[in-house]
Design a protein around this motif. Structure first.
Motif, short mmCIF file in Angstrom:
data_model
loop_
_atom_site.label_atom_id
_atom_site.label_comp_id
_atom_site.label_asym_id
_atom_site.label_seq_id
_atom_site.Cartn_x
_atom_site.Cartn_y
_atom_site.Cartn_z
N VAL A 1 0.87 -1.18 0.00
CA VAL A 1 0.00 0.00 0.00
C VAL A 1 0.90 1.23 0.00
O VAL A 1 1.67 1.45 0.94
CB VAL A 1 -0.92 0.02 1.24
CG1 VAL A 1 -1.77 1.29 1.24
CG2 VAL A 1 -1.82 -1.22 1.25
N VAL A 2 0.84 2.01 -1.07
CA VAL A 2 1.70 3.18 -1.22
C VAL A 2 0.90 4.43 -0.89
O VAL A 2 -0.13 4.70 -1.53
CB VAL A 2 2.27 3.27 -2.65
CG1 VAL A 2 3.18 4.48 -2.78
CG2 VAL A 2 3.03 1.99 -2.99
N ALA A 3 1.36 5.18 0.09
CA ALA A 3 0.67 6.40 0.53
C ALA A 3 1.60 7.61 0.37
O ALA A 3 2.78 7.48 0.03
CB ALA A 3 0.21 6.26 1.97
N ASN A 4 1.05 8.78 0.61
CA ASN A 4 1.81 10.04 0.51
C ASN A 4 1.58 10.86 1.78
O ASN A 4 0.85 11.85 1.78
CB ASN A 4 1.36 10.83 -0.72
CG ASN A 4 1.66 10.10 -2.00
OD1 ASN A 4 0.80 9.36 -2.52
ND2 ASN A 4 2.86 10.27 -2.52
N PRO A 5 2.23 10.45 2.88
CA PRO A 5 2.03 11.21 4.13
C PRO A 5 2.54 12.64 4.04
O PRO A 5 2.11 13.50 4.82
CB PRO A 5 2.84 10.40 5.15
CG PRO A 5 3.82 9.63 4.35
CD PRO A 5 3.14 9.32 3.05
N LYS B 1 3.45 14.38 7.34
CA LYS B 1 3.79 13.41 8.36
C LYS B 1 5.12 12.73 8.01
O LYS B 1 5.44 12.55 6.83
CB LYS B 1 2.69 12.36 8.50
CG LYS B 1 1.38 12.91 9.04
CD LYS B 1 0.37 11.77 9.25
CE LYS B 1 -0.93 12.28 9.84
NZ LYS B 1 -1.92 11.19 10.07
N ALA B 2 5.85 12.34 9.05
CA ALA B 2 7.14 11.69 8.83
C ALA B 2 6.98 10.22 8.45
O ALA B 2 7.89 9.62 7.88
CB ALA B 2 7.99 11.82 10.08
N CYS B 3 5.86 9.63 8.75
CA CYS B 3 5.65 8.19 8.53
C CYS B 3 4.16 7.96 8.27
O CYS B 3 3.33 8.70 8.80
CB CYS B 3 6.10 7.41 9.76
SG CYS B 3 6.08 5.60 9.60
N CYS B 4 3.83 7.02 7.53
CA CYS B 4 4.62 6.02 6.82
C CYS B 4 4.09 5.98 5.39
O CYS B 4 2.88 6.13 5.17
CB CYS B 4 4.49 4.65 7.44
SG CYS B 4 5.21 4.55 9.12
N ASP B 5 4.94 5.73 4.43
CA ASP B 5 4.51 5.73 3.04
C ASP B 5 4.31 4.33 2.47
O ASP B 5 3.63 4.17 1.45
CB ASP B 5 5.50 6.50 2.17
CG ASP B 5 6.90 5.88 2.20
OD1 ASP B 5 7.22 5.19 3.17
OD2 ASP B 5 7.67 6.11 1.24
N ILE C 1 -4.75 8.25 -4.61
CA ILE C 1 -3.80 8.95 -3.75
C ILE C 1 -4.28 8.88 -2.30
O ILE C 1 -5.45 9.16 -2.00
CB ILE C 1 -3.65 10.42 -4.19
CG1 ILE C 1 -3.20 10.48 -5.66
CG2 ILE C 1 -2.65 11.15 -3.30
CD1 ILE C 1 -1.87 9.81 -5.94
N ILE C 2 -3.37 8.50 -1.40
CA ILE C 2 -3.67 8.48 0.04
C ILE C 2 -2.83 9.57 0.68
O ILE C 2 -1.65 9.37 0.98
CB ILE C 2 -3.32 7.11 0.66
CG1 ILE C 2 -4.06 5.99 -0.07
CG2 ILE C 2 -3.67 7.09 2.15
CD1 ILE C 2 -3.65 4.60 0.37
N PRO C 3 -3.39 10.76 0.90
CA PRO C 3 -2.61 11.86 1.47
C PRO C 3 -2.52 11.76 2.99
O PRO C 3 -2.90 12.68 3.73
CB PRO C 3 -3.40 13.10 1.03
CG PRO C 3 -4.81 12.62 1.00
CD PRO C 3 -4.77 11.17 0.59
#
Length: 353
Positions: A178-182, A201-205, A330-332
């Motif tokens: 699962v690829v996200a864009n924190p 956010k610093a985590c997690c992508d 996109i998961i922001p």
């Protein structure tokens, strides 16, 4: 004055109508058996449910059957008992595996004393899967402006010429990155006049998700047209939902050798699943399997207990190798906000192997 009186008279019958309570008689409750055992070590799962054909309240039409005594008996007399691991789901011991050449029967005793058994299912050999390939496909839908995009898995194998083979393909639950864009996360506004503010956010992508859906595509074939030949078969379609193929997807294909009767049952199920829903379609029917009631031979029992040999092949599908994919979602935010994800790769995750 006369007009006002007329309005009142018209309203009186309406206000005196009592609600009509529809009380439909409950439909017949049918026992449904779902599951199979294979030559791979267990646990193997058998699911027992009760279904209603209709009811006065359309809720809970499929209910788990709990606290049943379930066992598998082989043709040499060995009995293996299953344990209820969750409501209505019964599991064999982890080391249990069916043996080629033996026959197996599923036996069930419910709390009310009702007993059921399957006809014996012989475990026939199946050839190994030589390889699994994949390709991007686009399937037409009722919406001419929107197709279903996904990946088709194809099993390649050599069919033995000295026996009649009946094949059943399905997949174990898939897993994917699962690829996200924190870094795109923004603080929610605290007031209608206060716009969102950037708050990366610093985590997690990167997370990992094992799919939990019970819905399974399957494919079947007999070797009437390719007996003794090297052949290929399209075994499943995995739809691209915008997340599955953003990076890497792991699929595990099962190729099972089943009996002729099991193949016939699966073919009927497949035909019913492909009903389009037009007025010219045959009405759906209860397909009787190999389960019978020992108390009442006329009782309809749904489902089929399958005992099969199996060969398994794993394939990792990488986005850069697909001809085309769906528009990525996109998961922001932190990828851990997606349900059932973990930042730790599953123990079986090994895309470089």
């Amino acid at each position: 004055m006369l007009k006002r009186l007329l309005y009142i008279l018209l309203l009186i019958p309406i206000s005196c109508i009592d609600p009509y309570n529809v009380d439909l008689e409950s439909g017949e409750q049918l026992l449904s058996v779902e599951g199979f055992i294979t030559t791979d070590p267990g646990p193997h799962l058998i699911r027992l449910t009760r279904t209603d054909t209709y009811g006065s309240v359309f809720e809970g039409l499929i209910r788990p059957v709990r606290q049943a005594v379930v066992n598998v008996r082989d043709s040499e007399g060995l009995v293996t008992f299953l344990t209820e691991t969750e409501p209505g789901v019964y599991a064999t011991p982890s080391g249990f595996a069916a043996k080629i050449g033996l026959s197996y029967s599923l036996q069930i005793r419910l709390q009310d004393g009702s007993e059921y058994s399957s006809f014996p299912e012989k475990v026939n050999p199946t050839p190994p899967i030589e390889s699994v390939s994949y390709r991007s496909v686009s399937l037409a839908t009722d919406n001419r402006l929107e197709d279903r995009i996904g990946v088709q898995l194809i099993a390649h194998f050599n069919d033995p010429g000295d026996q009649n083979n009946f094949y059943y393909w399905r997949t174990n639950p898939g897993a994917y990155k699962v690829v996200a864009n924190p870094e795109l996360y923004t603080n929610p506004p605290t007031h209608p006049t206060n716009p969102r503010g950037a708050a990366p956010k610093a985590c997690c992508d990167i997370c990992y998700l094992i799919e939990q859906s019970r819905l399974q595509n399957f494919a079947i074939a007999s070797d009437e047209d390719f007996n003794g030949l090297s052949t290929s078969a399209a075994v499943t379609f995995i739809e691209d939902n915008g997340l599955r193929f953003k990076d890497t997807y792991r699929a595990e294909v099962l190729q099972m050798g089943v009996s002729q009767n099991a193949h016939r049952f699966l073919r009927l199920v497949d035909q019913q699943l492909k009903i389009t829903g037009s007025v010219f379609d045959q009405p759906p029917a209860n397909i009787r399997g190999n389960m019978i009631s020992l108390n009442n031979p006329d009782e309809v029992v749904l489902g089929y207990f399958i005992a099969a040999s199996v060969d398994t092949k794993t394939v990792y599908i990488k986005r850069q190798e697909l001809e085309f994919t769906a528009v990525p979602r996109i998961i922001p935010d932190d990828c851990r906000t997606v349900p059932n994800t973990t930042v730790t790769p599953p123990s079986f995750w090994n895309p470089e192997n």
